[in-house]
Design an enzyme around this catalytic site. Structure first.
Site, short mmCIF file in Angstrom:
data_model
loop_
_atom_site.label_atom_id
_atom_site.label_comp_id
_atom_site.label_asym_id
_atom_site.label_seq_id
_atom_site.Cartn_x
_atom_site.Cartn_y
_atom_site.Cartn_z
N TRP A 27 0.86 -1.19 0.00
CA TRP A 27 0.00 0.00 0.00
C TRP A 27 0.89 1.24 0.00
CZ3 TRP A 27 -5.07 -0.42 -0.74
CH2 TRP A 27 -5.86 0.71 -0.56
N ALA A 61 -0.22 -2.21 5.77
CA ALA A 61 0.31 -2.08 7.13
C ALA A 61 -0.45 -2.97 8.12
CB ALA A 61 0.24 -0.62 7.57
N CYS A 85 3.32 2.79 4.96
CA CYS A 85 2.91 4.20 4.97
C CYS A 85 1.40 4.28 5.08
CB CYS A 85 3.40 4.89 3.70
SG CYS A 85 2.95 6.64 3.64
N VAL A 86 0.94 4.93 6.14
CA VAL A 86 -0.48 5.15 6.36
C VAL A 86 -0.71 6.66 6.32
CG1 VAL A 86 -2.43 4.74 7.90
CG2 VAL A 86 -0.54 3.10 7.85
N THR A 91 -11.63 9.50 7.16
CA THR A 91 -12.29 8.69 8.20
C THR A 91 -11.28 8.30 9.27
OG1 THR A 91 -11.80 6.56 7.16
CG2 THR A 91 -13.79 7.72 6.40
N HIS A 93 -10.23 5.43 9.83
CA HIS A 93 -9.50 4.24 9.39
C HIS A 93 -7.99 4.41 9.61
CE1 HIS A 93 -8.87 0.56 7.16
NE2 HIS A 93 -8.01 1.18 6.37
N ASN A 118 9.66 -0.67 14.05
CA ASN A 118 8.53 -0.08 13.37
C ASN A 118 8.98 1.09 12.50
OD1 ASN A 118 6.15 1.09 12.57
ND2 ASN A 118 5.24 1.17 14.60
N ARG A 132 9.87 12.01 4.46
CA ARG A 132 10.47 10.98 5.33
C ARG A 132 10.97 9.77 4.54
NH1 ARG A 132 6.98 14.01 7.81
NH2 ARG A 132 7.13 14.44 10.03
#
Length: 160
Positions: A27, A61, A85-86, A91, A93, A118, A132
């Site tokens: 993702w 993730a 990567c989030v 929302t 989520h 992590n 990053r």
């Protein structure tokens, strides 16, 4: 024991024969690929040859902890690093995925005794992620790889 050892020490070297695995989310793939490239470069620059580095791609993730648990149980790795990567959306989520991923990775480390680092970015937007992943804020994949080496060194010292 080496209390002066930091992840960014220029003379940091991977213990001979130490094997590592990078778990990488598919993702936000381009961002995660940049993190993986940073990790590969850092491992190579600090004495962990490509032959001792495995890269395992996972869907997202959310799935990182279960794969980390499986790989930790194999007993093959000095450390596991999780990269993903989030990005915050409209929302909640984002919070569920980022928080539970982090909690799951910590649980694997504590339950198995295998260091799980992590390197999952939890960011406000894509620009923050790129900053990053090789941009103005460095490459967190490289940072986490250096931390994995430092942990492997220190764990080896504790066993001696």
């Amino acid at each position: 024991m080496s209390d002066q050892l930091t992840p960014h020490a220029p003379n940091l070297g991977s213990p001979p024969g130490a094997r590592y695995v990078v778990l990488a989310s598919r993702w936000n793939g381009a961002i995660v690929d940049a993190l993986v490239d940073g990790a590969r470069s850092a491992f190579a620059a600090h004495g962990a040859p490509a032959s001792l580095l495995d890269v395992v791609r996972v869907p997202g993730a959310w799935e990182l902890p279960v794969f980390a648990q499986h790989l930790a149980a194999s007993g093959k790795y000095a450390a596991i690093i999780a990269l993903g990567c989030v990005v915050r959306g409209e929302t909640r989520h984002y919070e569920h995925v980022a928080d539970e991923c982090a909690r799951g990775l910590m649980r694997v480390a504590l339950d198995t005794g295998v260091p799980v680092l992590n390197g999952v970015l939890a960011v406000e937007d894509e620009a923050d992620a790129w900053a990053r992943a090789g941009g103005a804020r460095g490459n967190k994949g490289a940072d986490v790889a250096l931390s994995a080496i430092a942990v492997a060194v220190q764990m080896q010292e504790l066993q001696a």
